[in-house]
Write a protein that holds these residues in place. Structure first.
Motif, PDB file in Angstrom:
ATOM      1  N   ALA A 157     -41.218  76.980  22.474  1.00 32.27           N
ATOM      2  CA  ALA A 157     -40.349  77.297  21.333  1.00 32.27           C
ATOM      3  C   ALA A 157     -41.102  77.122  20.021  1.00 32.27           C
ATOM      4  CB  ALA A 157     -39.101  76.418  21.361  1.00 32.27           C
ATOM      5  N   TRP A 176     -43.427  80.035  19.596  1.00 30.13           N
ATOM      6  CA  TRP A 176     -42.641  81.212  19.226  1.00 30.13           C
ATOM      7  C   TRP A 176     -42.253  81.142  17.748  1.00 30.13           C
ATOM      8  CZ3 TRP A 176     -37.938  82.307  17.157  1.00 30.13           C
ATOM      9  CH2 TRP A 176     -37.508  83.629  17.247  1.00 30.13           C
ATOM     10  N   MET A 177     -41.844  79.958  17.271  1.00 29.12           N
ATOM     11  CA  MET A 177     -41.450  79.813  15.863  1.00 29.12           C
ATOM     12  C   MET A 177     -42.632  80.071  14.929  1.00 29.12           C
ATOM     13  SD  MET A 177     -38.688  76.662  15.685  1.00 29.12           S
ATOM     14  CE  MET A 177     -39.881  75.404  16.043  1.00 29.12           C
ATOM     15  N   ALA A 237     -43.224  83.808  14.951  1.00 29.75           N
ATOM     16  CA  ALA A 237     -42.142  84.490  14.247  1.00 29.75           C
ATOM     17  C   ALA A 237     -42.225  84.246  12.740  1.00 29.75           C
ATOM     18  CB  ALA A 237     -40.787  84.031  14.782  1.00 29.75           C
ATOM     19  N   TRP A 256     -37.582  82.931  12.351  1.00 28.74           N
ATOM     20  CA  TRP A 256     -38.198  81.843  13.109  1.00 28.74           C
ATOM     21  C   TRP A 256     -37.232  80.688  13.360  1.00 28.74           C
ATOM     22  CZ3 TRP A 256     -38.426  76.939  11.178  1.00 28.74           C
ATOM     23  CH2 TRP A 256     -38.168  76.792   9.821  1.00 28.74           C
ATOM     24  N   GLY A 279     -35.581  79.687  16.732  1.00 25.54           N
ATOM     25  CA  GLY A 279     -36.337  78.879  17.687  1.00 25.54           C
ATOM     26  C   GLY A 279     -36.043  77.394  17.584  1.00 25.54           C
ATOM     27  N   HIS A 311     -33.940  76.099  20.524  1.00 26.76           N
ATOM     28  CA  HIS A 311     -34.702  75.931  21.761  1.00 26.76           C
ATOM     29  C   HIS A 311     -35.665  74.748  21.666  1.00 26.76           C
ATOM     30  CE1 HIS A 311     -33.252  80.066  21.916  1.00 26.76           C
ATOM     31  NE2 HIS A 311     -33.181  79.858  23.225  1.00 26.76           N
ATOM     32  N   PHE A 312     -36.256  74.566  20.502  1.00 25.14           N
ATOM     33  CA  PHE A 312     -37.148  73.426  20.294  1.00 25.14           C
ATOM     34  C   PHE A 312     -36.381  72.110  20.457  1.00 25.14           C
ATOM     35  CE2 PHE A 312     -39.274  70.386  17.418  1.00 25.14           C
ATOM     36  CZ  PHE A 312     -40.514  70.328  18.052  1.00 25.14           C
TER      37      PHE A 312
END
Length: 176
Positions: A48, A51-52, A55, A63, A66, A69-70
């Motif tokens: 996550a 990904w952030m 993003a 972003w 995320g 999820h983080f």
């Protein structure tokens, strides 16, 4: 150890006496299952985070999706290690001459008091350790693909041997 009679008014049966009271050790323990959960949660949070970062390079506030999820990844990683000690810090045990009580006062979940009769048929199990545990009941819980067993008892108590002896005495009186 004995309890003040007033605080047990309306809970204990007439003539029922408190034999022992205690609290579980709130220390953190790391079991193999919690290590697996920790690793999975860290990978989840790490993905996550990656990904952030990617993003965020695109610009804008996309972003931030995320963050959920983080946070879940960190919860999975560290919840398995710290939930049980936190729960033990809010738990009290009492043994009377006929029942075992487990009381909890968990923030957001509220107070609960459960009693378990100690009879001649109650299966007692002393689990050695530092600290030890005395198990006296179990319950079956559902999961998606079946059920699993959860043992119930006085977990992680310093006086496990003494409590086991007291419970055996209760059993002997109940059987007589």
């Amino acid at each position: 150890m004995t309890a003040d009679v007033d605080e047990w008014d309306g809970i204990l049966n007439p003539g029922e006496k408190v034999l022992w009271q205690g609290r579980p050790d709130p220390g953190v323990t790391i079991a193999p299952a919690s290590i697996v959960t920790l690793i999975f949660g860290l990978f989840f949070a790490g993905f996550a985070l990656l990904w952030m970062i990617l993003a965020a390079t695109a610009g804008g506030a996309f972003w931030m999706f995320g963050l959920i999820h983080f946070s879940v990844g960190l919860g999975i990683a560290f919840g398995g290690i710290f939930w049980e000690p936190w729960k033990r810090r809010h738990t009290w045990y009492t043994l009377t001459d006929s029942r075992a009580f487990i009381a909890r006062d968990l923030p957001f979940l509220g107070r609960s008091l459960k009693s378990y009769p100690i009879t001649g048929q109650t299966r007692l199990e002393l689990r050695d350790g530092t600290p030890g545990s005395v198990m006296f009941d179990h319950e079956m819980r559902r999961r998606k693909n079946g059920h699993y067993r959860v043992d119930i008892g006085f977990e992680r108590i310093a006086e496990a041997g003494e409590v086991m002896r007291l419970m055996r005495q209760v059993q002997e009186r109940e059987s007589a």
